[in-house]
Design an enzyme around this catalytic site. Structure first.
Site, PDB file in Angstrom:
ATOM      1  N   GLY A  43      40.759  44.800  42.051  1.00 22.28           N
ATOM      2  CA  GLY A  43      41.124  43.389  41.955  1.00 22.28           C
ATOM      3  C   GLY A  43      42.539  43.256  41.411  1.00 22.28           C
ATOM      4  CD  GLN A  48      46.439  42.129  37.141  1.00 13.80           C
ATOM      5  OE1 GLN A  48      45.582  41.795  37.942  1.00 13.80           O
ATOM      6  NE2 GLN A  48      46.433  43.328  36.564  1.00 13.80           N
ATOM      7  CB  CYS A  91      43.731  45.864  33.045  1.00 19.50           C
ATOM      8  SG  CYS A  91      44.712  44.501  33.673  1.00 19.50           S
ATOM      9  CG  LEU A  92      45.390  47.639  38.852  1.00 16.51           C
ATOM     10  CD1 LEU A  92      45.705  47.173  40.260  1.00 16.51           C
ATOM     11  CD2 LEU A  92      45.175  49.142  38.819  1.00 16.51           C
ATOM     12  CG  HIS A 133      39.255  42.166  34.696  1.00 16.68           C
ATOM     13  ND1 HIS A 133      39.246  43.159  33.732  1.00 16.68           N
ATOM     14  CD2 HIS A 133      40.534  42.133  35.166  1.00 16.68           C
ATOM     15  CE1 HIS A 133      40.459  43.683  33.628  1.00 16.68           C
ATOM     16  NE2 HIS A 133      41.267  43.083  34.493  1.00 16.68           N
ATOM     17  CD  GLU A 134      41.277  40.904  38.834  1.00 16.77           C
ATOM     18  OE1 GLU A 134      42.405  40.440  38.589  1.00 16.77           O
ATOM     19  OE2 GLU A 134      40.998  42.108  38.648  1.00 16.77           O
ATOM     20  CG  HIS A 137      44.243  39.222  34.874  1.00 17.26           C
ATOM     21  ND1 HIS A 137      45.123  39.722  33.946  1.00 17.26           N
ATOM     22  CD2 HIS A 137      43.564  40.295  35.356  1.00 17.26           C
ATOM     23  CE1 HIS A 137      44.987  41.040  33.871  1.00 17.26           C
ATOM     24  NE2 HIS A 137      44.047  41.422  34.708  1.00 17.26           N
TER      25      HIS A 137
HETATM   26 CO    CO Z   1      43.291  43.325  35.013  1.00 16.50          CO
END
Ligand code: CO
Length: 193
Positions: A43, A48, A91-92, A133-134, A137
């Site tokens: 995701g 991000q 997380c990226l 999670h997204e 964000h």
């Molecule tokens: Co993340």
């Protein structure tokens, strides 16, 4: 376009709803999928990639050759059944950091897709975790905010390394000053929100 790392200010920006979808936005979504696959993520939220837009992309297989590519615009989440599930998240935008996060097991997600159609689904398991999670964000919340005190203490040194590296890159000029970053976000909001 690139994925920004903690503590880049856009990650703390609460995204406002998107009011229009155009060719440029569809191109942005395509690029977001590419970046997500490069990092083997499942995701990726728009903030991000330094965009204050209320959308995220998901492919639960992390592979461009498999699974389904899903785009969630202006998502709204409602927990369904009672009960929390705990699992490790990463997380990226905070690569290498992982920790256990408790979240509702099952949620209903409503959103729009790129065609402007309303989509609604009741999801659980990994899917439920990823959409929560997204959506976090998009509200400027990171999974590390949801760790227990003990788990947070475990990852704190790594978070401080990220903070040091951010300050260093800002001094070098590799990352713009905060006011320049925020001004750019306002321009994007004027176009889409
Ligand atoms: Co993340």
């Amino acid at each position: 376009m690139q994925i920004v790392n903690y503590p880049y200010p856009t990650l703390r920006h609460k995204s406002r709803p998107i009011k229009r979808v155009d060719a440029k936005l569809r191109e942005i979504v395509r690029e977001m999928f590419e970046l997500m696959y490069e990092s083997e993520g499942v995701g990726l939220a728009a903030n991000q990639v330094d965009l204050p837009l209320r959308l995220f992309v998901v492919n639960l297989t992390a592979s461009p050759k498999e699974g389904e590519e899903l785009v969630f615009i202006n998502p709204v989440i409602k927990p369904q059944k009672k009960g929390l599930d705990e699992d490790f998240e990463g997380c990226l935008s905070i690569p290498g950091v992982h920790g256990p996060v408790k979240r509702p097991k099952q949620v209903k997600i409503s959103a729009f897709n790129l065609q402007g159609e309303e989509i609604e689904a009741v999801v659980d398991g990994l899917f439920a975790r990823v959409v929560q999670h997204e959506t976090d964000h998009l509200d400027g919340v990171l999974f590390t905010d949801r760790l227990t005190e003990t788990a947070k203490a475990d990852v704190q040194p790594m978070l401080e390394d990220f903070e040091g590296s951010f300050e260093y890159n800002q001094r070098l000029g590799a990352i713009p000053p905060v006011d320049v970053i925020l001004e750019r976000l306002k321009e994007w909001e004027a176009r889409y929100c």
